[in-house]
Design a protein around this motif. Structure first.
Motif, PDB file in Angstrom:
ATOM      1  N   LEU A  23       0.702  -1.426  -0.049  1.00  0.00           N
ATOM      2  CA  LEU A  23      -0.119  -0.169  -0.020  1.00  0.00           C
ATOM      3  C   LEU A  23       0.889   1.379   0.074  1.00  0.00           C
ATOM      4  O   LEU A  23       0.295   2.221  -0.288  1.00  0.00           O
ATOM      5  CB  LEU A  23      -0.816   0.121   1.346  1.00  0.00           C
ATOM      6  N   ALA A  24       1.865   1.345   0.402  1.00  0.00           N
ATOM      7  CA  ALA A  24       2.924   2.588   0.512  1.00  0.00           C
ATOM      8  C   ALA A  24       4.342   2.146  -0.002  1.00  0.00           C
ATOM      9  O   ALA A  24       5.100   2.668   0.573  1.00  0.00           O
ATOM     10  CB  ALA A  24       2.830   2.977   1.970  1.00  0.00           C
ATOM     11  N   PRO A  25       4.532   1.450  -1.041  1.00  0.00           N
ATOM     12  CA  PRO A  25       5.770   1.359  -1.620  1.00  0.00           C
ATOM     13  C   PRO A  25       6.724   2.565  -1.901  1.00  0.00           C
ATOM     14  O   PRO A  25       8.003   2.510  -1.693  1.00  0.00           O
ATOM     15  CB  PRO A  25       5.583   0.155  -2.817  1.00  0.00           C
ATOM     16  N   MET A  26       6.069   3.452  -2.300  1.00  0.00           N
ATOM     17  CA  MET A  26       6.789   4.800  -2.728  1.00  0.00           C
ATOM     18  C   MET A  26       7.359   5.652  -1.492  1.00  0.00           C
ATOM     19  O   MET A  26       8.134   6.284  -1.744  1.00  0.00           O
ATOM     20  CB  MET A  26       5.550   5.785  -3.620  1.00  0.00           C
ATOM     21  N   GLN A  45       2.848  11.824  -1.159  1.00  0.00           N
ATOM     22  CA  GLN A  45       3.749  12.278  -2.226  1.00  0.00           C
ATOM     23  C   GLN A  45       5.241  11.460  -1.857  1.00  0.00           C
ATOM     24  O   GLN A  45       5.828  12.007  -1.836  1.00  0.00           O
ATOM     25  CB  GLN A  45       3.770  13.850  -2.296  1.00  0.00           C
ATOM     26  N   GLY A  46       5.122  10.367  -1.522  1.00  0.00           N
ATOM     27  CA  GLY A  46       6.237   9.410  -1.434  1.00  0.00           C
ATOM     28  C   GLY A  46       6.873   9.669  -0.175  1.00  0.00           C
ATOM     29  O   GLY A  46       7.991   9.084   0.126  1.00  0.00           O
ATOM     30  N   SER A  47       6.268  10.329   0.915  1.00  0.00           N
ATOM     31  CA  SER A  47       6.877  10.427   2.267  1.00  0.00           C
ATOM     32  C   SER A  47       5.876   9.890   3.428  1.00  0.00           C
ATOM     33  O   SER A  47       4.507   9.861   3.058  1.00  0.00           O
ATOM     34  CB  SER A  47       7.726  11.779   2.579  1.00  0.00           C
ATOM     35  N   ALA A  48       6.579   9.424   4.617  1.00  0.00           N
ATOM     36  CA  ALA A  48       5.422   8.860   5.618  1.00  0.00           C
ATOM     37  C   ALA A  48       5.939   9.840   6.725  1.00  0.00           C
ATOM     38  O   ALA A  48       6.920  10.486   6.954  1.00  0.00           O
ATOM     39  CB  ALA A  48       5.977   7.344   5.962  1.00  0.00           C
TER      40      ALA A  48
END
Length: 73
Positions: A23-26, A45-48
């Motif tokens: 679900l959040a590979p980026m 946008q690719g950050s957690a």
């Protein structure tokens, strides 16, 4: 196209590394689980970002929404 690709924001709590990869590979590798309850991760946008949730009962929510002064009854 997978369903999760339709969303710009993914919110995950109590997830496994496999769920994170799907679900959040980026956002990179899965972060370690936080020992405190109420923590979750928001990916955009690719950050957690790790966020603290507010724990409230139904009665707490009703009181919070209907009592603008913030006093307890």
């Amino acid at each position: 196209m997978l369903v999760h690709e339709l969303f710009a924001t993914v919110i995950l709590a109590r997830f496994t590394a496999d769920t994170w990869r799907r679900l959040a590979p980026m956002a990179g590798p899965a972060p370690k689980q936080h020992p405190h309850p109420g923590r979750f991760h928001v990916t955009q946008q690719g950050s957690a970002h790790e966020i603290q949730a507010i724990w409230m009962t139904d009665a707490d929510i009703v009181n919070w929404l209907t009592d603008p002064t913030g006093s307890e009854s």
